[in-house]
Write an enzyme that holds these catalytic residues in place. Sequence first.
Site, mmCIF file in Angstrom:
data_model
loop_
_atom_site.group_PDB
_atom_site.id
_atom_site.type_symbol
_atom_site.label_atom_id
_atom_site.label_comp_id
_atom_site.label_asym_id
_atom_site.label_seq_id
_atom_site.Cartn_x
_atom_site.Cartn_y
_atom_site.Cartn_z
ATOM 1 N N ALA A 152 0.837 -1.206 0.000
ATOM 2 C CA ALA A 152 0.000 0.000 0.000
ATOM 3 C C ALA A 152 0.873 1.257 0.000
ATOM 4 O O ALA A 152 2.009 1.236 0.474
ATOM 5 C CB ALA A 152 -0.928 -0.004 1.211
ATOM 6 N N PRO A 153 0.354 2.379 -0.498
ATOM 7 C CA PRO A 153 1.136 3.614 -0.619
ATOM 8 C C PRO A 153 0.992 4.504 0.608
ATOM 9 O O PRO A 153 0.222 4.218 1.521
ATOM 10 C CB PRO A 153 0.487 4.281 -1.835
ATOM 11 C CG PRO A 153 -0.969 3.920 -1.674
ATOM 12 C CD PRO A 153 -0.986 2.516 -1.107
ATOM 13 N N TRP A 154 1.706 5.644 0.588
ATOM 14 C CA TRP A 154 1.673 6.554 1.733
ATOM 15 C C TRP A 154 0.681 7.700 1.581
ATOM 16 O O TRP A 154 0.458 8.447 2.527
ATOM 17 C CB TRP A 154 3.055 7.122 2.041
ATOM 18 C CG TRP A 154 3.867 7.679 0.904
ATOM 19 C CD1 TRP A 154 4.986 7.121 0.373
ATOM 20 C CD2 TRP A 154 3.682 8.918 0.191
ATOM 21 N NE1 TRP A 154 5.503 7.913 -0.635
ATOM 22 C CE2 TRP A 154 4.716 9.027 -0.758
ATOM 23 C CE3 TRP A 154 2.733 9.936 0.271
ATOM 24 C CZ2 TRP A 154 4.827 10.111 -1.631
ATOM 25 C CZ3 TRP A 154 2.830 11.013 -0.595
ATOM 26 C CH2 TRP A 154 3.876 11.094 -1.526
ATOM 27 N N LYS A 178 1.862 -4.856 3.204
ATOM 28 C CA LYS A 178 2.930 -3.994 3.713
ATOM 29 C C LYS A 178 2.557 -2.535 3.479
ATOM 30 O O LYS A 178 2.395 -2.112 2.334
ATOM 31 C CB LYS A 178 4.263 -4.279 3.017
ATOM 32 C CG LYS A 178 5.436 -3.516 3.646
ATOM 33 C CD LYS A 178 6.680 -3.579 2.792
ATOM 34 C CE LYS A 178 6.712 -2.490 1.751
ATOM 35 N NZ LYS A 178 6.858 -1.122 2.329
ATOM 36 N N PRO A 179 2.429 -1.755 4.550
ATOM 37 C CA PRO A 179 2.242 -0.315 4.371
ATOM 38 C C PRO A 179 3.560 0.341 3.978
ATOM 39 O O PRO A 179 4.638 -0.266 4.108
ATOM 40 C CB PRO A 179 1.784 0.148 5.748
ATOM 41 C CG PRO A 179 2.424 -0.821 6.691
ATOM 42 C CD PRO A 179 2.465 -2.146 5.972
ATOM 43 N N SER A 235 4.381 4.160 -7.317
ATOM 44 C CA SER A 235 4.956 4.864 -8.461
ATOM 45 C C SER A 235 5.094 3.935 -9.658
ATOM 46 O O SER A 235 5.062 2.707 -9.533
ATOM 47 C CB SER A 235 6.326 5.423 -8.088
ATOM 48 O OG SER A 235 7.254 4.356 -7.874
ATOM 49 N N CYS A 290 -3.341 10.164 -7.260
ATOM 50 C CA CYS A 290 -3.058 9.832 -8.654
ATOM 51 C C CYS A 290 -4.103 10.380 -9.608
ATOM 52 O O CYS A 290 -3.851 10.496 -10.812
ATOM 53 C CB CYS A 290 -2.958 8.320 -8.828
ATOM 54 S SG CYS A 290 -1.614 7.567 -7.889
ATOM 55 N N GLU A 386 4.597 13.389 -13.127
ATOM 56 C CA GLU A 386 3.718 13.522 -11.974
ATOM 57 C C GLU A 386 4.423 14.270 -10.841
ATOM 58 O O GLU A 386 5.451 13.829 -10.342
ATOM 59 C CB GLU A 386 3.288 12.138 -11.493
ATOM 60 C CG GLU A 386 2.243 12.165 -10.407
ATOM 61 C CD GLU A 386 1.736 10.778 -10.043
ATOM 62 O OE1 GLU A 386 0.544 10.653 -9.714
ATOM 63 O OE2 GLU A 386 2.533 9.826 -10.087
#
Length: 484
Positions: A152-154, A178-179, A235, A290, A386
Amino acid sequence: MTTALRRLRNYIDGEFRDAADGRTTEVVNPATGEAYATAPLSAAADVDAAMAAAEAAFPAWRDLIPAERQKVLLKIADRFEERAEELIAAESENCGKPVALVRSEEIPPMVDQIRFFAGAARMLEGRAAGEYMEGFTSIIRREPVGVCAQVAPWNYPMMMAVWKFAPALAAGNTVVIKPSDTTPASTVLIADIIGSVLDELGHSRGVFNVICGDRETGRLMVEHKIPAMASITGSVRAGMQVAESASKDLKRVHLELGGKAPVVVFEDTDIPKAVEDISVAGYFNAGQDCTAATRVLVHEAIHDEFVAALAKAASETKTGAVDDEDVLYGPLNNANQLKQVKGFIERLPAHAKIEAGGEQVGDKGYFFAPTVVSGLKQDDEIVQQEVFGPVITVQSFSDEKQAVEWANGVEYALASSVWTKDHARAMRMSKSLDFGCVWINTHIPLVAEMPHGGFKKSGYGKDLSAYGFDDYTRIKHVMTSLDG
Protein backbone atom coordinates in the site's frame (compact mmCIF):
# COMPACT_ATOMS: atom_id res chain seq x y z
CA MET A 1 13.70 15.51 28.03
CA THR A 2 12.97 13.41 24.94
CA THR A 3 9.60 11.79 24.41
CA ALA A 4 9.69 8.00 24.14
CA LEU A 5 8.75 6.81 20.66
CA ARG A 6 5.72 4.57 20.26
CA ARG A 7 6.60 1.02 19.24
CA LEU A 8 4.77 -0.38 16.22
CA ARG A 9 5.00 -4.06 15.41
CA ASN A 10 4.33 -6.54 12.63
CA TYR A 11 1.15 -8.60 12.86
CA ILE A 12 1.80 -12.23 11.95
CA ASP A 13 -0.55 -15.16 12.59
CA GLY A 14 -2.48 -13.20 15.19
CA GLU A 15 0.52 -11.94 17.14
CA PHE A 16 2.22 -8.57 17.24
CA ARG A 17 5.94 -9.14 16.74
CA ASP A 18 9.15 -7.18 16.38
CA ALA A 19 11.33 -7.89 13.36
CA ALA A 20 13.20 -11.16 13.90
CA ASP A 21 16.55 -9.36 13.83
CA GLY A 22 15.28 -6.44 15.94
CA ARG A 23 15.88 -3.77 13.31
CA THR A 24 13.60 -0.73 13.27
CA THR A 25 13.09 2.50 11.42
CA GLU A 26 11.76 5.80 12.76
CA VAL A 27 8.34 7.04 11.67
CA VAL A 28 8.00 10.81 11.23
CA ASN A 29 4.89 12.97 11.57
CA PRO A 30 5.00 15.14 8.40
CA ALA A 31 3.13 17.96 10.12
CA THR A 32 5.99 18.40 12.60
CA GLY A 33 8.96 16.77 10.91
CA GLU A 34 9.60 14.86 14.15
CA ALA A 35 9.68 11.12 14.83
CA TYR A 36 6.81 9.75 16.89
CA ALA A 37 7.22 5.97 16.55
CA THR A 38 9.46 3.14 15.47
CA ALA A 39 8.39 0.33 13.15
CA PRO A 40 10.00 -3.00 12.27
CA LEU A 41 12.38 -3.06 9.33
CA SER A 42 11.32 -6.53 8.28
CA ALA A 43 13.62 -8.94 6.47
CA ALA A 44 13.41 -12.41 4.95
CA ALA A 45 12.62 -14.25 8.21
CA ASP A 46 9.65 -11.97 8.90
CA VAL A 47 8.32 -12.30 5.36
CA ASP A 48 8.69 -16.08 5.55
CA ALA A 49 6.70 -16.18 8.80
CA ALA A 50 3.89 -14.02 7.45
CA MET A 51 3.61 -15.94 4.19
CA ALA A 52 3.60 -19.26 6.05
CA ALA A 53 0.80 -18.01 8.30
CA ALA A 54 -1.27 -16.86 5.33
CA GLU A 55 -0.66 -20.12 3.49
CA ALA A 56 -1.71 -22.21 6.49
CA ALA A 57 -4.89 -20.16 6.93
CA PHE A 58 -5.86 -20.25 3.26
CA PRO A 59 -7.59 -23.67 2.90
CA ALA A 60 -10.11 -23.08 5.68
CA TRP A 61 -10.79 -19.49 4.59
CA ARG A 62 -11.14 -20.54 0.94
CA ASP A 63 -13.61 -23.28 1.84
CA LEU A 64 -15.97 -21.06 3.83
CA ILE A 65 -19.27 -20.43 2.15
CA PRO A 66 -19.47 -16.81 0.95
CA ALA A 67 -22.06 -15.91 3.57
CA GLU A 68 -19.53 -16.66 6.31
CA ARG A 69 -16.87 -14.44 4.75
CA GLN A 70 -19.53 -11.78 4.39
CA LYS A 71 -20.21 -11.93 8.13
CA VAL A 72 -16.54 -11.29 8.83
CA LEU A 73 -16.35 -8.30 6.50
CA LEU A 74 -19.55 -6.79 7.83
CA LYS A 75 -18.22 -7.14 11.37
CA ILE A 76 -14.94 -5.48 10.27
CA ALA A 77 -16.93 -2.57 8.82
CA ASP A 78 -18.88 -2.24 12.07
CA ARG A 79 -15.65 -2.26 14.05
CA PHE A 80 -14.19 0.45 11.80
CA GLU A 81 -17.13 2.64 12.77
CA GLU A 82 -16.81 1.77 16.46
CA ARG A 83 -13.09 2.56 16.48
CA ALA A 84 -13.26 5.43 14.02
CA GLU A 85 -11.63 7.96 16.34
CA GLU A 86 -8.61 5.68 16.81
CA LEU A 87 -8.28 5.25 13.06
CA ILE A 88 -8.63 9.00 12.49
CA ALA A 89 -5.94 9.80 15.07
CA ALA A 90 -3.57 7.20 13.61
CA GLU A 91 -4.03 8.39 10.03
CA SER A 92 -3.71 12.05 10.98
CA GLU A 93 -0.42 11.36 12.74
CA ASN A 94 0.65 9.06 9.89
CA CYS A 95 0.11 11.66 7.20
CA GLY A 96 -0.42 15.03 8.89
CA LYS A 97 -3.96 15.04 7.48
CA PRO A 98 -6.59 17.38 8.93
CA VAL A 99 -8.60 15.42 11.47
CA ALA A 100 -11.95 16.76 10.27
CA LEU A 101 -11.29 15.67 6.69
CA VAL A 102 -10.21 12.15 7.67
CA ARG A 103 -13.42 11.88 9.67
CA SER A 104 -15.69 13.12 6.87
CA GLU A 105 -13.89 12.03 3.69
CA GLU A 106 -12.16 8.74 4.54
CA ILE A 107 -13.97 6.83 7.28
CA PRO A 108 -17.44 6.78 5.61
CA PRO A 109 -16.23 5.59 2.17
CA MET A 110 -13.93 2.98 3.72
CA VAL A 111 -16.78 1.50 5.72
CA ASP A 112 -19.01 1.57 2.64
CA GLN A 113 -16.34 -0.12 0.51
CA ILE A 114 -15.87 -2.96 3.01
CA ARG A 115 -19.63 -3.50 3.08
CA PHE A 116 -19.77 -3.45 -0.71
CA PHE A 117 -17.21 -6.26 -0.94
CA ALA A 118 -19.01 -8.14 1.82
CA GLY A 119 -21.97 -8.23 -0.57
CA ALA A 120 -19.77 -9.03 -3.57
CA ALA A 121 -18.61 -12.18 -1.77
CA ARG A 122 -22.07 -13.62 -2.40
CA MET A 123 -22.34 -12.51 -6.02
CA LEU A 124 -19.83 -14.70 -7.84
CA GLU A 125 -20.77 -14.66 -11.52
CA GLY A 126 -19.93 -16.90 -14.45
CA ARG A 127 -21.37 -18.35 -17.64
CA ALA A 128 -24.39 -20.56 -17.23
CA ALA A 129 -23.78 -24.29 -16.95
CA GLY A 130 -24.81 -26.11 -20.09
CA GLU A 131 -24.04 -28.61 -22.80
CA TYR A 132 -21.62 -27.17 -25.33
CA MET A 133 -20.60 -30.63 -26.60
CA GLU A 134 -23.07 -33.46 -27.01
CA GLY A 135 -23.03 -35.75 -23.97
CA PHE A 136 -21.08 -33.36 -21.72
CA THR A 137 -22.04 -30.64 -19.24
CA SER A 138 -19.71 -27.72 -18.57
CA ILE A 139 -19.70 -25.57 -15.47
CA ILE A 140 -17.53 -22.65 -14.40
CA ARG A 141 -15.97 -22.40 -10.95
CA ARG A 142 -14.71 -19.03 -9.77
CA GLU A 143 -12.07 -19.54 -7.08
CA PRO A 144 -9.72 -17.40 -4.96
CA VAL A 145 -6.17 -17.16 -6.28
CA GLY A 146 -4.45 -17.93 -2.95
CA VAL A 147 -2.13 -15.85 -0.79
CA CYS A 148 -1.94 -12.20 -1.89
CA ALA A 149 1.14 -10.03 -1.30
CA GLN A 150 -0.08 -6.44 -1.15
CA VAL A 151 1.88 -3.18 -0.95
CA ALA A 152 0.00 0.00 0.00
CA PRO A 153 1.14 3.61 -0.62
CA TRP A 154 1.67 6.55 1.73
CA ASN A 155 -0.85 9.01 0.28
CA TYR A 156 -3.95 7.15 1.52
CA PRO A 157 -2.44 4.33 3.62
CA MET A 158 -5.66 3.47 5.44
CA MET A 159 -8.06 3.65 2.49
CA MET A 160 -5.71 1.88 0.08
CA ALA A 161 -5.32 -0.93 2.61
CA VAL A 162 -9.12 -1.30 2.48
CA TRP A 163 -9.10 -1.31 -1.33
CA LYS A 164 -6.66 -4.22 -1.18
CA PHE A 165 -7.74 -6.44 1.69
CA ALA A 166 -11.53 -6.13 1.25
CA PRO A 167 -11.86 -7.69 -2.23
CA ALA A 168 -9.08 -10.19 -1.51
CA LEU A 169 -10.70 -11.48 1.68
CA ALA A 170 -14.19 -11.40 0.17
CA ALA A 171 -13.03 -13.64 -2.68
CA GLY A 172 -11.51 -16.16 -0.24
CA ASN A 173 -7.84 -15.19 -0.40
CA THR A 174 -5.53 -14.62 2.55
CA VAL A 175 -3.40 -11.51 2.80
CA VAL A 176 0.06 -10.23 3.69
CA ILE A 177 0.07 -6.45 3.36
CA LYS A 178 2.93 -3.99 3.71
CA PRO A 179 2.24 -0.31 4.37
CA SER A 180 4.73 2.32 3.27
CA ASP A 181 7.69 2.71 5.59
CA THR A 182 6.59 6.32 6.22
CA THR A 183 2.96 5.48 7.13
CA PRO A 184 2.61 2.16 8.99
CA ALA A 185 0.57 3.26 12.01
CA SER A 186 -2.99 3.01 10.67
CA THR A 187 -2.35 -0.35 8.97
CA VAL A 188 -1.04 -1.81 12.22
CA LEU A 189 -4.22 -0.60 13.90
CA ILE A 190 -6.30 -2.20 11.14
CA ALA A 191 -4.52 -5.48 11.88
CA ASP A 192 -5.66 -5.24 15.50
CA ILE A 193 -9.25 -4.64 14.35
CA ILE A 194 -9.33 -7.46 11.80
CA GLY A 195 -7.50 -9.88 14.09
CA SER A 196 -10.01 -9.32 16.87
CA VAL A 197 -12.94 -9.92 14.48
CA LEU A 198 -11.40 -13.13 13.09
CA ASP A 199 -10.81 -14.34 16.64
CA GLU A 200 -14.35 -13.52 17.79
CA LEU A 201 -15.89 -15.36 14.86
CA GLY A 202 -13.64 -18.39 15.21
CA HIS A 203 -11.41 -17.99 12.18
CA SER A 204 -7.63 -18.19 11.92
CA ARG A 205 -6.00 -14.82 12.47
CA GLY A 206 -3.42 -15.85 9.89
CA VAL A 207 -5.97 -14.81 7.26
CA PHE A 208 -4.65 -11.23 7.58
CA ASN A 209 -1.02 -10.27 8.26
CA VAL A 210 0.89 -6.98 8.28
CA ILE A 211 4.60 -6.61 7.59
CA CYS A 212 6.31 -3.25 8.10
CA GLY A 213 9.44 -2.40 6.17
CA ASP A 214 11.03 -0.68 3.21
CA ARG A 215 11.39 -1.35 -0.52
CA GLU A 216 13.59 -4.36 0.17
CA THR A 217 10.84 -5.84 2.33
CA GLY A 218 8.38 -5.31 -0.50
CA ARG A 219 10.73 -6.98 -2.96
CA LEU A 220 11.06 -10.00 -0.68
CA MET A 221 7.26 -10.26 -0.49
CA VAL A 222 6.77 -10.08 -4.24
CA GLU A 223 9.54 -12.57 -4.99
CA HIS A 224 8.47 -15.02 -2.27
CA LYS A 225 7.42 -18.44 -3.55
CA ILE A 226 4.12 -18.60 -1.62
CA PRO A 227 1.99 -15.67 -2.92
CA ALA A 228 -0.04 -16.31 -6.06
CA MET A 229 -0.64 -12.62 -6.63
CA ALA A 230 1.15 -9.33 -6.02
CA SER A 231 -0.76 -6.06 -5.77
CA ILE A 232 0.79 -2.61 -5.45
CA THR A 233 -0.36 0.98 -5.43
CA GLY A 234 2.64 3.20 -5.97
CA SER A 235 4.96 4.86 -8.46
CA VAL A 236 5.51 3.75 -12.04
CA ARG A 237 9.06 2.76 -11.14
CA ALA A 238 7.85 0.61 -8.24
CA GLY A 239 5.18 -0.98 -10.43
CA MET A 240 7.71 -1.90 -13.09
CA GLN A 241 9.97 -3.45 -10.47
CA VAL A 242 7.09 -5.48 -9.05
CA ALA A 243 6.04 -6.67 -12.51
CA GLU A 244 9.62 -7.71 -13.28
CA SER A 245 10.05 -9.51 -9.95
CA ALA A 246 6.68 -11.26 -10.21
CA SER A 247 7.47 -12.43 -13.73
CA LYS A 248 10.15 -14.76 -12.41
CA ASP A 249 7.47 -17.23 -11.29
CA LEU A 250 4.54 -15.82 -13.29
CA LYS A 251 2.61 -14.40 -10.35
CA ARG A 252 -0.49 -12.43 -11.10
CA VAL A 253 0.13 -8.70 -10.81
CA HIS A 254 -2.30 -5.89 -9.99
CA LEU A 255 -0.86 -2.40 -10.50
CA GLU A 256 -2.35 1.01 -9.69
CA LEU A 257 0.40 3.49 -10.46
CA GLY A 258 0.80 7.16 -11.28
CA GLY A 259 -1.47 9.66 -12.95
CA LYS A 260 -1.38 13.00 -14.72
CA ALA A 261 -5.05 13.80 -15.07
CA PRO A 262 -6.01 16.28 -17.78
CA VAL A 263 -8.81 18.70 -16.94
CA VAL A 264 -10.19 19.96 -20.25
CA VAL A 265 -12.15 23.21 -19.85
CA PHE A 266 -14.11 24.50 -22.84
CA GLU A 267 -15.24 28.07 -23.47
CA ASP A 268 -18.88 27.41 -22.49
CA THR A 269 -17.96 26.27 -18.97
CA ASP A 270 -19.40 27.89 -15.85
CA ILE A 271 -16.04 29.35 -14.80
CA PRO A 272 -16.70 30.06 -11.09
CA LYS A 273 -18.14 26.57 -10.54
CA ALA A 274 -15.37 24.88 -12.51
CA VAL A 275 -12.64 26.80 -10.67
CA GLU A 276 -14.13 25.94 -7.30
CA ASP A 277 -14.37 22.22 -8.05
CA ILE A 278 -11.04 21.94 -9.87
CA SER A 279 -9.08 23.71 -7.14
CA VAL A 280 -10.49 21.35 -4.52
CA ALA A 281 -9.77 18.32 -6.74
CA GLY A 282 -6.25 19.59 -7.39
CA TYR A 283 -5.25 20.53 -3.85
CA PHE A 284 -7.11 17.96 -1.73
CA ASN A 285 -4.66 15.75 0.19
CA ALA A 286 -1.92 18.18 -0.88
CA GLY A 287 -2.32 16.98 -4.46
CA GLN A 288 -0.99 13.60 -3.40
CA ASP A 289 -3.58 11.68 -5.38
CA CYS A 290 -3.06 9.83 -8.65
CA THR A 291 -6.35 11.25 -9.94
CA ALA A 292 -5.75 14.85 -8.75
CA ALA A 293 -6.88 17.63 -11.10
CA THR A 294 -3.39 18.95 -11.65
CA ARG A 295 -3.13 19.47 -15.45
CA VAL A 296 -5.65 22.02 -16.71
CA LEU A 297 -6.15 22.55 -20.45
CA VAL A 298 -8.35 25.60 -20.98
CA HIS A 299 -9.74 27.05 -24.21
CA GLU A 300 -7.89 30.17 -25.32
CA ALA A 301 -11.10 32.24 -25.34
CA ILE A 302 -11.40 32.05 -21.54
CA HIS A 303 -7.77 31.35 -20.62
CA ASP A 304 -6.89 34.63 -18.93
CA GLU A 305 -10.14 34.85 -16.98
CA PHE A 306 -9.84 31.23 -15.87
CA VAL A 307 -6.21 31.57 -14.76
CA ALA A 308 -6.98 34.70 -12.75
CA ALA A 309 -9.89 32.95 -11.02
CA LEU A 310 -7.82 29.84 -10.34
CA ALA A 311 -4.96 31.88 -8.88
CA LYS A 312 -7.42 33.69 -6.63
CA ALA A 313 -8.86 30.35 -5.47
CA ALA A 314 -5.34 29.11 -4.72
CA SER A 315 -4.56 32.19 -2.65
CA GLU A 316 -7.71 31.53 -0.61
CA THR A 317 -6.98 27.83 -0.08
CA LYS A 318 -5.48 27.03 3.28
CA THR A 319 -2.99 24.41 4.43
CA GLY A 320 -2.05 23.94 8.04
CA ALA A 321 -2.38 22.10 11.34
CA VAL A 322 -4.34 18.86 11.71
CA ASP A 323 -6.77 20.40 14.20
CA ASP A 324 -7.62 23.45 12.06
CA GLU A 325 -11.05 22.81 10.53
CA ASP A 326 -10.56 25.56 7.92
CA VAL A 327 -7.67 23.89 6.11
CA LEU A 328 -8.17 21.90 2.91
CA TYR A 329 -4.99 19.88 3.18
CA GLY A 330 -1.99 19.12 5.35
CA PRO A 331 1.68 18.63 4.56
CA LEU A 332 3.44 16.61 1.92
CA ASN A 333 4.12 13.14 3.28
CA ASN A 334 7.88 13.21 3.75
CA ALA A 335 11.05 15.24 3.26
CA ASN A 336 11.86 13.54 -0.04
CA GLN A 337 8.45 14.40 -1.45
CA LEU A 338 8.84 18.04 -0.38
CA LYS A 339 12.21 18.09 -2.13
CA GLN A 340 10.65 16.62 -5.28
CA VAL A 341 7.87 19.22 -5.44
CA LYS A 342 10.35 22.05 -4.84
CA GLY A 343 12.51 20.65 -7.60
CA PHE A 344 9.74 20.90 -10.18
CA ILE A 345 9.23 24.56 -9.30
CA GLU A 346 12.95 25.35 -9.32
CA ARG A 347 13.35 23.76 -12.77
CA LEU A 348 10.47 25.62 -14.41
CA PRO A 349 11.36 26.93 -17.88
CA ALA A 350 11.67 30.68 -18.49
CA HIS A 351 8.34 30.81 -20.34
CA ALA A 352 6.42 29.51 -17.30
CA LYS A 353 4.75 31.88 -14.86
CA ILE A 354 3.94 31.16 -11.22
CA GLU A 355 0.50 32.70 -10.74
CA ALA A 356 0.16 31.67 -7.08
CA GLY A 357 2.15 29.84 -4.41
CA GLY A 358 5.34 28.09 -5.42
CA GLU A 359 6.97 27.94 -2.00
CA GLN A 360 7.19 25.98 1.22
CA VAL A 361 4.92 27.17 4.03
CA GLY A 362 6.26 27.59 7.57
CA ASP A 363 9.46 26.35 9.16
CA LYS A 364 8.05 23.16 10.64
CA GLY A 365 6.82 20.11 8.78
CA TYR A 366 6.51 19.62 5.02
CA PHE A 367 3.81 22.12 4.02
CA PHE A 368 3.70 23.58 0.51
CA ALA A 369 1.52 26.43 -0.74
CA PRO A 370 -1.30 25.86 -3.24
CA THR A 371 0.34 26.66 -6.54
CA VAL A 372 -0.77 27.62 -10.06
CA VAL A 373 1.70 27.67 -12.98
CA SER A 374 0.70 29.02 -16.40
CA GLY A 375 2.42 29.63 -19.75
CA LEU A 376 3.44 26.01 -20.13
CA LYS A 377 4.16 23.94 -23.23
CA GLN A 378 3.20 20.33 -23.85
CA ASP A 379 6.75 18.96 -23.59
CA ASP A 380 7.63 20.77 -20.34
CA GLU A 381 8.74 18.48 -17.51
CA ILE A 382 6.04 19.67 -15.13
CA VAL A 383 3.36 18.87 -17.74
CA GLN A 384 4.72 15.42 -18.55
CA GLN A 385 5.76 14.12 -15.11
CA GLU A 386 3.72 13.52 -11.97
CA VAL A 387 4.43 16.20 -9.36
CA PHE A 388 2.27 14.63 -6.63
CA GLY A 389 1.92 17.90 -4.79
CA PRO A 390 -0.44 20.91 -4.56
CA VAL A 391 0.53 22.24 -7.99
CA ILE A 392 -1.93 22.91 -10.83
CA THR A 393 -0.52 23.62 -14.30
CA VAL A 394 -2.43 25.48 -17.03
CA GLN A 395 -2.11 25.29 -20.81
CA SER A 396 -4.14 27.09 -23.45
CA PHE A 397 -5.65 25.12 -26.37
CA SER A 398 -7.36 26.36 -29.54
CA ASP A 399 -9.77 23.59 -30.54
CA GLU A 400 -11.14 20.18 -29.58
CA LYS A 401 -8.59 18.28 -31.68
CA GLN A 402 -5.67 19.97 -29.95
CA ALA A 403 -7.27 19.43 -26.53
CA VAL A 404 -7.51 15.68 -27.15
CA GLU A 405 -3.96 15.48 -28.49
CA TRP A 406 -2.49 17.27 -25.50
CA ALA A 407 -4.68 15.51 -22.97
CA ASN A 408 -3.58 12.10 -24.26
CA GLY A 409 0.01 13.22 -24.82
CA VAL A 410 1.48 11.85 -21.58
CA GLU A 411 2.57 8.41 -20.43
CA TYR A 412 -0.15 8.17 -17.76
CA ALA A 413 -3.78 7.21 -18.35
CA LEU A 414 -5.63 6.94 -15.05
CA ALA A 415 -8.21 9.74 -14.86
CA SER A 416 -9.44 12.83 -16.73
CA SER A 417 -12.31 15.29 -16.81
CA VAL A 418 -14.19 17.41 -19.36
CA TRP A 419 -15.96 20.67 -18.57
CA THR A 420 -18.59 21.82 -21.06
CA LYS A 421 -22.35 22.40 -21.42
CA ASP A 422 -22.32 20.76 -24.87
CA HIS A 423 -23.55 17.17 -24.40
CA ALA A 424 -22.38 15.96 -27.81
CA ARG A 425 -18.92 17.38 -27.22
CA ALA A 426 -18.78 15.75 -23.80
CA MET A 427 -19.63 12.40 -25.39
CA ARG A 428 -17.00 12.83 -28.12
CA MET A 429 -14.38 13.71 -25.54
CA SER A 430 -15.27 10.81 -23.26
CA LYS A 431 -14.71 8.49 -26.22
CA SER A 432 -11.45 10.11 -27.30
CA LEU A 433 -9.76 10.53 -23.92
CA ASP A 434 -7.45 7.56 -23.29
CA PHE A 435 -7.97 7.27 -19.55
CA GLY A 436 -9.53 4.71 -17.23
CA CYS A 437 -12.00 7.29 -15.91
CA VAL A 438 -13.57 10.33 -17.56
CA TRP A 439 -15.56 12.71 -15.37
CA ILE A 440 -17.87 15.25 -16.97
CA ASN A 441 -18.33 18.61 -15.19
CA THR A 442 -16.83 17.14 -12.03
CA HIS A 443 -13.53 15.64 -10.95
CA ILE A 444 -12.52 13.04 -8.34
CA PRO A 445 -15.77 11.49 -6.94
CA LEU A 446 -15.51 7.71 -6.50
CA VAL A 447 -18.11 5.10 -5.58
CA ALA A 448 -17.61 1.49 -4.50
CA GLU A 449 -19.75 0.17 -7.35
CA MET A 450 -17.61 1.66 -10.15
CA PRO A 451 -14.06 0.60 -11.17
CA HIS A 452 -10.91 2.61 -10.56
CA GLY A 453 -7.85 1.87 -12.66
CA GLY A 454 -5.93 3.08 -15.67
CA PHE A 455 -4.09 2.29 -18.89
CA LYS A 456 -0.54 2.80 -20.19
CA LYS A 457 1.95 3.55 -17.39
CA SER A 458 -0.84 4.02 -14.88
CA GLY A 459 -0.93 0.24 -14.61
CA TYR A 460 -3.56 -2.46 -15.03
CA GLY A 461 -6.22 -4.15 -12.96
CA LYS A 462 -9.15 -2.46 -11.25
CA ASP A 463 -9.83 -1.37 -7.69
CA LEU A 464 -13.37 -1.16 -6.31
CA SER A 465 -16.46 -2.55 -8.11
CA ALA A 466 -17.20 -6.08 -9.28
CA TYR A 467 -14.24 -5.74 -11.65
CA GLY A 468 -11.90 -5.22 -8.71
CA PHE A 469 -13.44 -8.25 -7.01
CA ASP A 470 -12.93 -10.37 -10.15
CA ASP A 471 -9.22 -9.52 -10.17
CA TYR A 472 -8.83 -11.57 -6.99
CA THR A 473 -10.42 -14.69 -8.48
CA ARG A 474 -9.45 -17.33 -11.02
CA ILE A 475 -11.64 -19.25 -13.48
CA LYS A 476 -11.83 -23.03 -13.67
CA HIS A 477 -13.74 -25.04 -16.26
CA VAL A 478 -15.25 -28.32 -15.06
CA MET A 479 -16.64 -30.72 -17.67
CA THR A 480 -18.50 -33.92 -16.87
CA SER A 481 -19.69 -36.74 -19.04
CA LEU A 482 -23.42 -37.42 -19.04
CA ASP A 483 -22.78 -41.14 -19.68
CA GLY A 484 -22.18 -41.69 -15.95
